[in-house]
Scaffold this motif. Sequence first.
Motif, PDB file in Angstrom:
ATOM      1  N   LEU A   1       0.847  -1.192   0.000  1.00 25.95           N
ATOM      2  CA  LEU A   1       0.000   0.000   0.000  1.00 25.95           C
ATOM      3  C   LEU A   1       0.883   1.243   0.000  1.00 25.95           C
ATOM      4  CD1 LEU A   1      -3.037   0.666   0.125  1.00 25.95           C
ATOM      5  CD2 LEU A   1      -2.771   1.003   2.578  1.00 25.95           C
ATOM      6  N   PRO A   2       0.844   2.035  -1.068  1.00 29.14           N
ATOM      7  CA  PRO A   2       1.701   3.232  -1.129  1.00 29.14           C
ATOM      8  C   PRO A   2       1.309   4.262  -0.067  1.00 29.14           C
ATOM      9  CG  PRO A   2       0.750   2.687  -3.287  1.00 29.14           C
ATOM     10  CD  PRO A   2       0.026   1.876  -2.279  1.00 29.14           C
ATOM     11  N   LYS A   3       2.288   4.755   0.649  1.00 32.87           N
ATOM     12  CA  LYS A   3       2.025   5.769   1.667  1.00 32.87           C
ATOM     13  C   LYS A   3       1.431   7.022   1.050  1.00 32.87           C
ATOM     14  CE  LYS A   3       4.380   8.749   5.015  1.00 32.87           C
ATOM     15  NZ  LYS A   3       5.689   9.117   5.619  1.00 32.87           N
ATOM     16  N   GLU A   4       1.907   7.386  -0.144  1.00 34.46           N
ATOM     17  CA  GLU A   4       1.481   8.632  -0.784  1.00 34.46           C
ATOM     18  C   GLU A   4       0.091   8.549  -1.412  1.00 34.46           C
ATOM     19  OE1 GLU A   4       4.067   6.294  -3.709  1.00 34.46           O
ATOM     20  OE2 GLU A   4       4.033   6.785  -1.557  1.00 34.46           O
ATOM     21  N   LEU A   5      -0.536   7.372  -1.346  1.00 28.91           N
ATOM     22  CA  LEU A   5      -1.895   7.250  -1.899  1.00 28.91           C
ATOM     23  C   LEU A   5      -2.843   8.239  -1.236  1.00 28.91           C
ATOM     24  CD1 LEU A   5      -3.897   5.682  -3.747  1.00 28.91           C
ATOM     25  CD2 LEU A   5      -4.271   4.121  -1.822  1.00 28.91           C
ATOM     26  N   LEU A   6      -2.661   8.430   0.056  1.00 28.93           N
ATOM     27  CA  LEU A   6      -3.492   9.379   0.804  1.00 28.93           C
ATOM     28  C   LEU A   6      -2.639  10.002   1.896  1.00 28.93           C
ATOM     29  CD1 LEU A   6      -6.466  10.396   1.008  1.00 28.93           C
ATOM     30  CD2 LEU A   6      -6.797   8.676   2.780  1.00 28.93           C
ATOM     31  N   VAL A   7      -2.630  11.331   1.965  1.00 25.87           N
ATOM     32  CA  VAL A   7      -1.787  12.003   2.954  1.00 25.87           C
ATOM     33  C   VAL A   7      -2.368  11.883   4.357  1.00 25.87           C
ATOM     34  CG1 VAL A   7      -0.916  14.242   3.715  1.00 25.87           C
ATOM     35  CG2 VAL A   7      -0.764  13.603   1.314  1.00 25.87           C
ATOM     36  N   ARG A   8      -3.666  12.197   4.509  1.00 29.36           N
ATOM     37  CA  ARG A   8      -4.275  12.192   5.839  1.00 29.36           C
ATOM     38  C   ARG A   8      -4.931  10.844   6.142  1.00 29.36           C
ATOM     39  NH1 ARG A   8      -4.498  16.938   8.562  1.00 29.36           N
ATOM     40  NH2 ARG A   8      -4.720  15.434  10.256  1.00 29.36           N
ATOM     41  N   TRP A   9      -4.084   9.819   6.270  1.00 28.96           N
ATOM     42  CA  TRP A   9      -4.598   8.506   6.667  1.00 28.96           C
ATOM     43  C   TRP A   9      -5.251   8.583   8.047  1.00 28.96           C
ATOM     44  CZ3 TRP A   9      -4.769   4.525   3.318  1.00 28.96           C
ATOM     45  CH2 TRP A   9      -3.910   4.538   2.213  1.00 28.96           C
TER      46      TRP A   9
ATOM     47  N   TRP B   1      -0.477  -9.547   2.002  1.00 29.68           N
ATOM     48  CA  TRP B   1       0.409  -8.438   2.318  1.00 29.68           C
ATOM     49  C   TRP B   1       1.868  -8.863   2.388  1.00 29.68           C
ATOM     50  CZ3 TRP B   1      -1.476  -3.992   1.373  1.00 29.68           C
ATOM     51  CH2 TRP B   1      -2.841  -3.742   1.548  1.00 29.68           C
ATOM     52  N   ASN B   2       2.713  -7.993   1.862  1.00 32.21           N
ATOM     53  CA  ASN B   2       4.155  -8.193   1.922  1.00 32.21           C
ATOM     54  C   ASN B   2       4.660  -7.545   3.209  1.00 32.21           C
ATOM     55  OD1 ASN B   2       6.829  -8.549   1.456  1.00 32.21           O
ATOM     56  ND2 ASN B   2       6.930  -7.301  -0.405  1.00 32.21           N
ATOM     57  N   CYS B   3       5.250  -8.344   4.095  1.00 26.95           N
ATOM     58  CA  CYS B   3       5.668  -7.821   5.395  1.00 26.95           C
ATOM     59  C   CYS B   3       7.181  -7.620   5.472  1.00 26.95           C
ATOM     60  CB  CYS B   3       5.198  -8.756   6.507  1.00 26.95           C
ATOM     61  SG  CYS B   3       3.409  -8.730   6.733  1.00 26.95           S
ATOM     62  N   ASP B   4       7.730  -6.892   4.509  1.00 22.86           N
ATOM     63  CA  ASP B   4       9.140  -6.512   4.582  1.00 22.86           C
ATOM     64  C   ASP B   4       9.236  -4.989   4.585  1.00 22.86           C
ATOM     65  OD1 ASP B   4       8.705  -5.676   1.990  1.00 22.86           O
ATOM     66  OD2 ASP B   4       9.789  -7.337   1.063  1.00 22.86           O
ATOM     67  N   ASP B   5      10.424  -4.483   4.402  1.00 24.66           N
ATOM     68  CA  ASP B   5      10.635  -3.036   4.510  1.00 24.66           C
ATOM     69  C   ASP B   5       9.848  -2.224   3.481  1.00 24.66           C
ATOM     70  OD1 ASP B   5      12.304  -3.373   6.633  1.00 24.66           O
ATOM     71  OD2 ASP B   5      14.134  -3.453   5.411  1.00 24.66           O
ATOM     72  N   SER B   6       9.423  -2.827   2.374  1.00 16.87           N
ATOM     73  CA  SER B   6       8.667  -2.091   1.355  1.00 16.87           C
ATOM     74  C   SER B   6       7.295  -1.681   1.854  1.00 16.87           C
ATOM     75  CB  SER B   6       8.521  -2.952   0.093  1.00 16.87           C
ATOM     76  OG  SER B   6       7.732  -4.110   0.362  1.00 16.87           O
ATOM     77  N   ASN B   7       6.822  -2.318   2.912  1.00 17.60           N
ATOM     78  CA  ASN B   7       5.508  -1.995   3.473  1.00 17.60           C
ATOM     79  C   ASN B   7       5.641  -1.388   4.862  1.00 17.60           C
ATOM     80  OD1 ASN B   7       3.120  -2.116   2.095  1.00 17.60           O
ATOM     81  ND2 ASN B   7       2.629  -4.218   2.639  1.00 17.60           N
ATOM     82  N   ASP B   8       6.717  -0.672   5.064  1.00 22.70           N
ATOM     83  CA  ASP B   8       7.022  -0.127   6.385  1.00 22.70           C
ATOM     84  C   ASP B   8       5.893   0.728   6.942  1.00 22.70           C
ATOM     85  OD1 ASP B   8       9.080   0.565   8.522  1.00 22.70           O
ATOM     86  OD2 ASP B   8       8.564   2.565   7.752  1.00 22.70           O
ATOM     87  N   TYR B   9       5.260   1.570   6.082  1.00 23.27           N
ATOM     88  CA  TYR B   9       4.217   2.481   6.574  1.00 23.27           C
ATOM     89  C   TYR B   9       2.983   1.708   7.048  1.00 23.27           C
ATOM     90  CZ  TYR B   9       1.299   6.624   6.938  1.00 23.27           C
ATOM     91  OH  TYR B   9       0.490   7.614   7.411  1.00 23.27           O
ATOM     92  N   LEU B  10       2.607   0.685   6.303  1.00 22.87           N
ATOM     93  CA  LEU B  10       1.465  -0.142   6.700  1.00 22.87           C
ATOM     94  C   LEU B  10       1.736  -0.813   8.040  1.00 22.87           C
ATOM     95  CD1 LEU B  10      -1.149  -1.808   6.325  1.00 22.87           C
ATOM     96  CD2 LEU B  10       0.190  -3.419   4.961  1.00 22.87           C
ATOM     97  N   ILE B  11       2.935  -1.369   8.191  1.00 19.22           N
ATOM     98  CA  ILE B  11       3.241  -2.164   9.378  1.00 19.22           C
ATOM     99  C   ILE B  11       3.454  -1.292  10.612  1.00 19.22           C
ATOM    100  CG2 ILE B  11       4.936  -3.760  10.383  1.00 19.22           C
ATOM    101  CD1 ILE B  11       5.392  -4.767   7.474  1.00 19.22           C
ATOM    102  N   ASN B  12       4.151  -0.208  10.456  1.00 18.85           N
ATOM    103  CA  ASN B  12       4.548   0.590  11.618  1.00 18.85           C
ATOM    104  C   ASN B  12       3.607   1.743  11.952  1.00 18.85           C
ATOM    105  OD1 ASN B  12       6.897  -0.924  12.136  1.00 18.85           O
ATOM    106  ND2 ASN B  12       7.968   0.158  10.499  1.00 18.85           N
ATOM    107  N   VAL B  13       2.685   2.084  11.039  1.00 14.73           N
ATOM    108  CA  VAL B  13       1.787   3.216  11.294  1.00 14.73           C
ATOM    109  C   VAL B  13       0.318   2.834  11.111  1.00 14.73           C
ATOM    110  CG1 VAL B  13       1.166   5.579  10.645  1.00 14.73           C
ATOM    111  CG2 VAL B  13       3.563   4.863  10.595  1.00 14.73           C
ATOM    112  N   LEU B  14      -0.031   2.409   9.907  1.00 11.40           N
ATOM    113  CA  LEU B  14      -1.448   2.226   9.568  1.00 11.40           C
ATOM    114  C   LEU B  14      -2.142   1.148  10.386  1.00 11.40           C
ATOM    115  CD1 LEU B  14      -1.911   2.626   5.712  1.00 11.40           C
ATOM    116  CD2 LEU B  14      -2.518   4.179   7.553  1.00 11.40           C
ATOM    117  N   ILE B  15      -1.523  -0.014  10.527  1.00  9.80           N
ATOM    118  CA  ILE B  15      -2.207  -1.120  11.192  1.00  9.80           C
ATOM    119  C   ILE B  15      -2.534  -0.778  12.642  1.00  9.80           C
ATOM    120  CG2 ILE B  15      -0.152  -2.356  11.974  1.00  9.80           C
ATOM    121  CD1 ILE B  15      -3.414  -3.843  10.504  1.00  9.80           C
TER     122      ILE B  15
END
Length: 492
Positions: free
Chosen positions: A361-369, A382-396
């Motif tokens: 999920l691209p972080k820049e898809l939406l600024v005000r998540w 879902w890919n759980c490596d560094d490419s999905n850092d924003y999903l894993i460390n912020v969004l979830i």
Amino acid sequence: MNLTKSAVLAVTIFIIVLSHVNCQSKDETTTTNPETPKEKTKVKDSKLCSKCTCDFDNNLLDCAEKLQDWLSSEEWQILTNGDFVFKTINLEHNNLTSVPILPKYDVENLYLANNQIDSIAEGAFQNLTELSTLDLSHNRLTSKVLVPDVFKGPYTVNDFAALEKLKTLNLGYNDLHSLDADLFEHIPNIEELILCSNTFHVIDRLSETAISGLLSLKILDVSYMEIDDLPDTILHGPRDLETLIAAGNLFHKLPKALERATNLTSLVLNQNPIENLVEDNVFPSLTKLTHLSMTFMSKLYKIGPGAFSELQSLTELILSDSKLLNEIDGEALSKNVTGGQYLDYPPLEKVYLNNCNISTLPKELLVRWDKLKALDLRFNPWNCDDSNDYLINVLIEQVNKTTSILAKNVQCSTPNELKDVEVLRVANENLIGSSGSIIWVGLLVILLIAIPTIIGAYVMKRRGCFGVFRRHDSGASSALYNRTSFNEDFHI
């Protein structure tokens, strides 16, 4: 003699005057004593209410599944001369085959769905001048039967008046394939028109003329009609259209007719075989659109840059259950409105991406998540490596705080050592870094086993103990197996 004539004349005049006074008196008596009005029928105690359900609190006469035919003359008399007027009459599921000219009654909502109606008398509803909602769905109406005069209103000196109060007309689930161009001439104020599940295959010129002439139309349902496009000018007339439902059709591209739906607030395009939203196949400027649903899109695999950029009022986006959808571009929603250095985004509150094939999920898809009230990411690989850092460390974590149920079943698919592990656990236990550590730990264990083994073998060789080594080969293998087993148990 003259006296006698005068007397007779006077008497005659007196009689005439007296007679005139008596006539006048009789006329006055007639006008001041009108007929006694006919006594109203007590609807609550009538046979009709023992046959049907009379819900006085909700102004409902419910005769669904209770009739063999239309109401009898006696039963209509109870209604028309009753002491209570039902605003809603439900006659569904009664195997009615035709609609006659109905008696005068101030009903507002008439439900005739789920019957076997295949004919309607001209002027059938002309006496129902207060009619607001008419449901004729799930019947056997054909284009030949549905002619303009079916809906004509009461007769006036010059012509038939319109049924001006009729706002909602449901013609769904019939055998219609076209509409008469003048079908709605007697019901010009229709605000909601439902045509779903009639196999039109194509909206021809006559049907287009009929629909485009409804200037007050606000809701149009053309779903499951097996059409592959909408005529370009079909929405030119109904400029106040707010809701368009076009699900379950054969659209391969977005209809160009959407360009004219400038006041649209809700759009449903579920179950259409659109493959992608890229280049010229993106949404036009719909500045008032707040709700967009594109679910169960069996062929949709890619949403490219600018796909939703012209929908800058969007608050709810539903893209769930599209099993091939694996790519959403980071610029799918953004737009540079001012021409400055900052991009603009729609004020999304709810985003549904569940049951797709999305891995990143691209972080820049939406600024005000952080403004989202609901974000559904469940059942994606879902890919759980560094490419999905924003999903894993912020969004979830944000999802877990706002709607914890939506944080469950958001699982990793890759890398293999984290397969089926919930992303929330990866975030909480910092497993995204541990996955790499596991490899190093494994290598370290192997080295710790291998180095002593090699040294031992060398020493034994120098001492000439190979025979002993061979004799105990099975034991050595067992020892190595046990150590390997320990290594294999070291996983998440």
